[in-house]
Design an enzyme around this catalytic site. Sequence first.
Site, PDB file in Angstrom:
ATOM      1  N   GLU A 245      38.728  36.058  36.421  1.00  9.88           N
ATOM      2  CA  GLU A 245      39.650  36.016  37.448  1.00  9.88           C
ATOM      3  C   GLU A 245      38.723  37.116  38.585  1.00  9.88           C
ATOM      4  O   GLU A 245      38.841  38.055  38.540  1.00  9.88           O
ATOM      5  CB  GLU A 245      41.036  36.559  37.138  1.00  9.88           C
ATOM      6  CG  GLU A 245      41.439  35.824  35.979  1.00  9.88           C
ATOM      7  CD  GLU A 245      42.993  35.584  35.907  1.00  9.88           C
ATOM      8  OE1 GLU A 245      43.501  36.576  36.373  1.00  9.88           O
ATOM      9  OE2 GLU A 245      43.397  34.573  35.480  1.00  9.88           O
ATOM     10  N   CYS A 279      43.952  40.363  45.241  1.00  6.84           N
ATOM     11  CA  CYS A 279      42.975  39.208  45.174  1.00  6.84           C
ATOM     12  C   CYS A 279      43.628  37.947  46.011  1.00  6.84           C
ATOM     13  O   CYS A 279      42.850  37.209  46.658  1.00  6.84           O
ATOM     14  CB  CYS A 279      42.697  38.701  43.943  1.00  6.84           C
ATOM     15  SG  CYS A 279      44.157  38.424  42.647  1.00  6.84           S
TER      16      CYS A 279
HETATM   17  P1  NAP Z   1      34.984  45.638  40.018  1.00  7.03           P
HETATM   18  O1  NAP Z   1      34.056  46.682  40.773  1.00  7.03           O
HETATM   19  O2  NAP Z   1      34.138  44.141  39.624  1.00  7.03           O
HETATM   20  O3  NAP Z   1      35.496  46.145  38.488  1.00  7.03           O
HETATM   21  C1  NAP Z   1      36.355  45.606  37.732  1.00  7.03           C
HETATM   22  C2  NAP Z   1      36.284  46.077  36.415  1.00  7.03           C
HETATM   23  O4  NAP Z   1      34.941  45.942  35.762  1.00  7.03           O
HETATM   24  C3  NAP Z   1      36.428  47.650  36.328  1.00  7.03           C
HETATM   25  O5  NAP Z   1      37.256  48.159  35.103  1.00  7.03           O
HETATM   26  C4  NAP Z   1      35.100  48.022  36.234  1.00  7.03           C
HETATM   27  O6  NAP Z   1      35.142  49.399  35.787  1.00  7.03           O
HETATM   28  C5  NAP Z   1      34.435  47.258  35.462  1.00  7.03           C
HETATM   29  N1  NAP Z   1      32.790  47.088  35.619  1.00  7.03           N
HETATM   30  C6  NAP Z   1      32.095  47.834  36.489  1.00  7.03           C
HETATM   31  N2  NAP Z   1      30.881  47.252  35.909  1.00  7.03           N
HETATM   32  C7  NAP Z   1      30.906  46.561  34.918  1.00  7.03           C
HETATM   33  C8  NAP Z   1      29.896  45.877  34.260  1.00  7.03           C
HETATM   34  N3  NAP Z   1      28.324  45.938  34.483  1.00  7.03           N
HETATM   35  N4  NAP Z   1      30.318  44.966  33.174  1.00  7.03           N
HETATM   36  C9  NAP Z   1      31.616  44.949  33.063  1.00  7.03           C
HETATM   37  N5  NAP Z   1      32.581  45.366  33.670  1.00  7.03           N
HETATM   38  C10 NAP Z   1      32.301  46.260  34.643  1.00  7.03           C
HETATM   39  O7  NAP Z   1      36.124  45.180  40.828  1.00  7.03           O
HETATM   40  P2  NAP Z   1      37.165  46.070  41.515  1.00  7.03           P
HETATM   41  O8  NAP Z   1      36.517  46.780  42.544  1.00  7.03           O
HETATM   42  O9  NAP Z   1      37.743  47.291  40.495  1.00  7.03           O
HETATM   43  O10 NAP Z   1      38.366  45.036  41.906  1.00  7.03           O
HETATM   44  C11 NAP Z   1      38.282  44.411  43.321  1.00  7.03           C
HETATM   45  C12 NAP Z   1      37.857  43.194  42.833  1.00  7.03           C
HETATM   46  O11 NAP Z   1      38.732  42.490  42.037  1.00  7.03           O
HETATM   47  C13 NAP Z   1      38.268  42.278  44.073  1.00  7.03           C
HETATM   48  O12 NAP Z   1      37.089  41.375  44.236  1.00  7.03           O
HETATM   49  C14 NAP Z   1      39.236  41.292  43.965  1.00  7.03           C
HETATM   50  O13 NAP Z   1      39.398  39.998  44.532  1.00  7.03           O
HETATM   51  C15 NAP Z   1      39.129  41.176  42.431  1.00  7.03           C
HETATM   52  N6  NAP Z   1      40.628  40.995  41.624  1.00  7.03           N
HETATM   53  C16 NAP Z   1      40.770  39.305  41.348  1.00  7.03           C
HETATM   54  C17 NAP Z   1      41.790  39.363  40.694  1.00  7.03           C
HETATM   55  C18 NAP Z   1      42.056  37.968  40.475  1.00  7.03           C
HETATM   56  O14 NAP Z   1      43.155  37.561  39.425  1.00  7.03           O
HETATM   57  N7  NAP Z   1      41.569  36.588  40.548  1.00  7.03           N
HETATM   58  C19 NAP Z   1      42.975  39.936  40.432  1.00  7.03           C
HETATM   59  C20 NAP Z   1      42.759  41.447  41.013  1.00  7.03           C
HETATM   60  C21 NAP Z   1      41.224  41.854  41.512  1.00  7.03           C
HETATM   61  P3  NAP Z   1      35.322  50.820  36.770  1.00  7.03           P
HETATM   62  O15 NAP Z   1      36.203  50.546  37.471  1.00  7.03           O
HETATM   63  O16 NAP Z   1      35.711  51.892  35.675  1.00  7.03           O
HETATM   64  O17 NAP Z   1      33.844  50.852  37.429  1.00  7.03           O
END
Ligand code: NAP
Length: 479
Positions: A245, A279
Amino acid sequence: MYEYGSFIEGNWRSGGDRFVTRNPARPSQTVGAYRSASGEDLAEAIRAARAAQALWRRIPALERGDLVARFVDALAERTEELARSITLEQGKPLAEARGEVGKSCAEARLMVALARRELGEVMPSARPGVRNLVLRRPRGVVAAITPWNFPILTPMRKIAPALVYGNAIVLKPSEYTPATACLIADASRHLLPSGLLQVVLGGGELASHLVSAHGVDGVTFTGSVATGRKVYAAAAGNLAEISLELGGKNAAVVHDTDDLDAALDAIVNAAYLCAGQRCTAVSRVIVHRRLHERVLEGLARRVGGLRVGDGMQDGVQVGPLTNERQMASVRAMVERGLADGARAIVGGAPAVVRGYEEGYFYQPTVLADVQPHHAVAREEIFGPVVSVLAYDTLDEALSILNGVEYGLTSALFSNDQRVVQRFVDESENGMIHVNHGTIPDSHMPFGGIKNSGVGAYSVGPSAAHFYTTEHSVYLKERP
Ligand code: NAP
């Protein structure tokens, strides 16, 4: 102050590297001190999950549902405590955080109810004396990775379906907002068998080990497109089932409406909740030229009046951005938009809140004169910023709407049936709203197409496609 290590096999781990979280309204204030899971902790969590799942799957589905329902009730009873943890680490206003807890419980109760319903089919047979069934069984061990914007909603959207359908789950919450996940784990103690719901703490590196670990049967990830691609590749190594997602560049198209005030209220609500860090936040308003000036004026009035501040204070409508990285990224995106020729009719810079001068506050912003090729019209900003684009024909509106890599959610404001039908048929988004904002219900499938998602939608009946495996069964009568 929260102090936690990982929650593995029903126990809190005290070893591991220390990391802290900060209050985004007052970054000098430490909110939590945590211990990262080691590689050994992770391996143990997966082993414990496999063992717990082998027993859990044998418990009748209705009994499992009862246990999960009690766990959800325990969360609801701790609403205030959970909401405070959300506001302290994530920053959203406390009232919004309470709403997030309520919505999480509502969605989880829906999953409990759905797991009591039919889960399969009886098919006609091609052979005499044979009964054909299509059954679904628990998938096994699910790895879940969640971002920081919804510290309870996103984890619970994975935990509830995983458990009711007979799986064990290992959750890695964002390192910016682990407190809520730890409170969820705490609420599960004495209510769920140990090993069934485990929380491992740490950053991206730990998450990458979790999603590529042997012993994981399904990976559910919510986060950015860039990280989603890495997760997809890692899960492919094990041929694990995937649910991604991802981000969005959601638009509201204002074509014609006899109640522009109601339309603008809905848009502002959908755009600035959670300081735009949803999101599904409306990030573009695509407006017919004949309504353009009125829409700019109405947005400016509403958005200029939003109260920015510490989410713990009554009356605050827009809290801080969650972390410094997000603040820098929103700032850079708006500056790029202004350099490209956009005009900030409201906001356009960080906000200074008296008594909270170091906080990550950004002024709720409306950008006018945005062109479809501008970065602010195409890339996710994930902040309190709306870009307004004007169009002359419906074809042009649909081309702007669909001309981005994302396909999460969209809204149309129109009373013209022809326009509504075309929008429902042609909006390239997983979720489509007509005459209201982009906030989803607690019982409807949730997900996106294009770069906004891969795999089964979460919430509602579609979740079973990820959390269970499908089996074709042929039962021949004894001769
Ligand atoms: P992100 O940087 O992609 O991080 C998401 C999660 O992935 C965090 O727990 C992060 O850990 C972890 N992560 C980091 N590097 C990783 C890797 N190499 N492999 C696996 N996991 C890894 O996203 P964010 O900045 O936290 O969140 C914002 C994004 O989420 C936006 O793009 C938003 O649109 C999206 N979002 C989508 C939805 C939906 O349902 N479509 C809902 C909510 C948010 P750490 O944070 O501990 O580094």
